[in-house]
Design a protein around this motif. Structure first.
Motif, PDB file in Angstrom:
ATOM      1  N   ARG A   1       0.828  -1.207   0.000  1.00  0.00           N
ATOM      2  CA  ARG A   1       0.000   0.000   0.000  1.00  0.00           C
ATOM      3  C   ARG A   1       0.865   1.261   0.000  1.00  0.00           C
ATOM      4  NH1 ARG A   1      -2.843   0.245   4.704  1.00  0.00           N
ATOM      5  NH2 ARG A   1      -2.271  -1.710   5.655  1.00  0.00           N
ATOM      6  N   ALA A   2       1.947   1.212   0.795  1.00  0.00           N
ATOM      7  CA  ALA A   2       2.834   2.380   0.868  1.00  0.00           C
ATOM      8  C   ALA A   2       3.522   2.606  -0.471  1.00  0.00           C
ATOM      9  CB  ALA A   2       3.857   2.184   1.985  1.00  0.00           C
ATOM     10  N   GLN A   3       3.878   1.507  -1.159  1.00  0.00           N
ATOM     11  CA  GLN A   3       4.504   1.644  -2.483  1.00  0.00           C
ATOM     12  C   GLN A   3       3.560   2.340  -3.451  1.00  0.00           C
ATOM     13  OE1 GLN A   3       5.585  -2.394  -3.072  1.00  0.00           O
ATOM     14  NE2 GLN A   3       7.643  -2.038  -2.250  1.00  0.00           N
ATOM     15  N   ARG A   4       2.285   1.950  -3.397  1.00  0.00           N
ATOM     16  CA  ARG A   4       1.297   2.564  -4.296  1.00  0.00           C
ATOM     17  C   ARG A   4       1.155   4.053  -3.989  1.00  0.00           C
ATOM     18  NH1 ARG A   4      -3.338  -1.911  -3.423  1.00  0.00           N
ATOM     19  NH2 ARG A   4      -2.503  -3.597  -4.680  1.00  0.00           N
ATOM     20  N   ARG A   5       1.028   4.388  -2.698  1.00  0.00           N
ATOM     21  CA  ARG A   5       0.848   5.782  -2.300  1.00  0.00           C
ATOM     22  C   ARG A   5       2.076   6.605  -2.685  1.00  0.00           C
ATOM     23  NH1 ARG A   5      -3.944   7.665  -1.174  1.00  0.00           N
ATOM     24  NH2 ARG A   5      -4.353   7.221   0.993  1.00  0.00           N
ATOM     25  N   HIS A   6       3.234   6.009  -2.488  1.00  0.00           N
ATOM     26  CA  HIS A   6       4.505   6.649  -2.825  1.00  0.00           C
ATOM     27  C   HIS A   6       4.525   7.013  -4.314  1.00  0.00           C
ATOM     28  CE1 HIS A   6       8.811   7.310  -2.752  1.00  0.00           C
ATOM     29  NE2 HIS A   6       8.997   6.415  -3.696  1.00  0.00           N
ATOM     30  N   ALA A   7       4.153   6.053  -5.160  1.00  0.00           N
ATOM     31  CA  ALA A   7       4.143   6.283  -6.609  1.00  0.00           C
ATOM     32  C   ALA A   7       3.104   7.349  -6.979  1.00  0.00           C
ATOM     33  CB  ALA A   7       3.837   4.969  -7.331  1.00  0.00           C
ATOM     34  N   GLU A   8       1.967   7.303  -6.298  1.00  0.00           N
ATOM     35  CA  GLU A   8       0.873   8.249  -6.563  1.00  0.00           C
ATOM     36  C   GLU A   8       1.318   9.683  -6.248  1.00  0.00           C
ATOM     37  OE1 GLU A   8      -2.897   6.315  -5.051  1.00  0.00           O
ATOM     38  OE2 GLU A   8      -2.988   8.286  -4.079  1.00  0.00           O
ATOM     39  N   LEU A   9       1.972   9.856  -5.101  1.00  0.00           N
ATOM     40  CA  LEU A   9       2.421  11.197  -4.690  1.00  0.00           C
ATOM     41  C   LEU A   9       3.498  11.704  -5.652  1.00  0.00           C
ATOM     42  CD1 LEU A   9       2.505  10.681  -0.805  1.00  0.00           C
ATOM     43  CD2 LEU A   9       1.012  12.265  -2.046  1.00  0.00           C
ATOM     44  N   ALA A  10       4.397  10.810  -6.068  1.00  0.00           N
ATOM     45  CA  ALA A  10       5.459  11.216  -6.999  1.00  0.00           C
ATOM     46  C   ALA A  10       4.844  11.646  -8.328  1.00  0.00           C
ATOM     47  CB  ALA A  10       6.434  10.056  -7.195  1.00  0.00           C
ATOM     48  N   ALA A  11       3.856  10.867  -8.789  1.00  0.00           N
ATOM     49  CA  ALA A  11       3.211  11.188 -10.073  1.00  0.00           C
ATOM     50  C   ALA A  11       2.490  12.533 -10.018  1.00  0.00           C
ATOM     51  CB  ALA A  11       2.215  10.075 -10.445  1.00  0.00           C
ATOM     52  N   LYS A  12       2.039  12.901  -8.820  1.00  0.00           N
ATOM     53  CA  LYS A  12       1.334  14.175  -8.661  1.00  0.00           C
ATOM     54  C   LYS A  12       2.295  15.349  -8.520  1.00  0.00           C
ATOM     55  CE  LYS A  12      -1.738  13.292  -5.380  1.00  0.00           C
ATOM     56  NZ  LYS A  12      -2.742  13.453  -4.372  1.00  0.00           N
ATOM     57  N   GLY A  13       3.600  15.041  -8.473  1.00  0.00           N
ATOM     58  CA  GLY A  13       4.604  16.092  -8.324  1.00  0.00           C
ATOM     59  C   GLY A  13       4.834  16.503  -6.882  1.00  0.00           C
ATOM     60  N   THR A  14       4.349  15.683  -5.932  1.00  0.00           N
ATOM     61  CA  THR A  14       4.589  15.978  -4.511  1.00  0.00           C
ATOM     62  C   THR A  14       5.237  14.753  -3.853  1.00  0.00           C
ATOM     63  OG1 THR A  14       2.306  15.268  -4.102  1.00  0.00           O
ATOM     64  CG2 THR A  14       2.695  17.649  -4.167  1.00  0.00           C
ATOM     65  N   PRO A  15       6.498  14.430  -4.273  1.00  0.00           N
ATOM     66  CA  PRO A  15       7.120  13.201  -3.768  1.00  0.00           C
ATOM     67  C   PRO A  15       7.395  13.250  -2.266  1.00  0.00           C
ATOM     68  CG  PRO A  15       8.701  14.503  -5.017  1.00  0.00           C
ATOM     69  CD  PRO A  15       7.375  15.191  -5.157  1.00  0.00           C
ATOM     70  N   VAL A  16       7.225  12.103  -1.643  1.00  0.00           N
ATOM     71  CA  VAL A  16       7.517  11.948  -0.210  1.00  0.00           C
ATOM     72  C   VAL A  16       8.341  10.664  -0.107  1.00  0.00           C
ATOM     73  CG1 VAL A  16       6.457  11.552   2.062  1.00  0.00           C
ATOM     74  CG2 VAL A  16       5.298  13.035   0.410  1.00  0.00           C
TER      75      VAL A  16
END
Ligand code: DC
Length: 223
Positions: free
Chosen positions: A152-167
């Protein structure tokens, strides 16, 4: 009159509930109702007002005096006292605030009422944590999505990066674990499921496979 069709999709954060629910709603021609967005709206309102997210009394007053409107559509809009806040509620800060305010019974009371009203109007695919246990316990269509926290964290991580707000991944994982802990140990309506649910482990499945499984299960039960 036929009772409106309610599909409950519950599960922890980052398990793919939103994407799945949206597609299921589309396939079944029902509104998609993202109840997490409503807790996020209260989280945002509390943050803006400088209210401590653990201050139950202040949150009760806030929840009772705040007008949240949920407008199903593509994309669905969340309105806070008439302001469109859809884009403002997806930050890690608001995720955490939402998790805190969702533990306050008065907040849950106000939002559950709204969710019931919306569902009764036109039916819907409701995603959340307590839809099948508290909001619409009578629906026969209950699904609980699970996946390992790292997945789940991997998915969220990729999602945030794709949105231009990497964490950083470790931060996303730590926050996911903390929210899981908070959401499943709170006294009021903790994240849980019972034998009336169909549990789907999404780790090895594509979104499409999960959607198909849910749609098929609903259609076989709808007369
Ligand atoms: O699904 P989400 O990440 O947008 O939800 C935000 C927070 O709201 C989450 O920490 C749990 C809480 N929540 C809840 O308690 N009950 C719901 N029906 C939906 C969300």
């Amino acid at each position: 009159m036929k009772a409106p069709l309610i599909v409950a999709i519950d599960g922890p954060s980052g398990v793919g509930k939103t994407t799945t629910s949206k597609l299921v709603a589309h396939a079944l021609n029902l509104p998609h109702i993202d109840t997490g967005a409503m807790y996020r709206a209260i989280g945002l309102a509390a943050t803006r007002a400088g209210i401590d997210v653990r201050d139950a009394d202040a949150l009760e007053t806030l929840a009772s005096n705040t007008h949240i409107e949920f407008v199903p559509g593509e994309p669905p809009r969340v309105m806070l006292d008439g302001e469109d806040i859809t884009a403002l509620i997806r930050t890690p800060e608001i995720s955490m605030a939402a998790s805190h305010v969702s533990a306050v019974p008065a907040v849950r009371r106000v939002l559950v009422r709204l969710q019931k009203e919306l569902g009764r109007r036109n039916g819907g695919v409701l995603e959340g944590r307590d839809i099948g246990t508290k909001v619409f316990p009578q629906t026969p269509h209950k699904f609980f999505l699970t996946a390992d926290p790292r997945v789940r964290a991997q998915r969220r991580h990729a999602e945030l990066a794709a949105k231009g707000t990497p964490v950083p991944f470790e931060t996303v994982l730590a926050e996911a674990l903390q929210r899981d802990e908070q959401d499943s140990t709170r006294a009021d309506s903790p994240l849980s499921y019972d034998e009336t649910y169909t549990v789907i482990d999404t780790a090895g499945l594509s979104i499409d496979e999960v959607v198909k499984a849910i749609v098929r299960a609903v259609r076989t039960r709808v007369p």
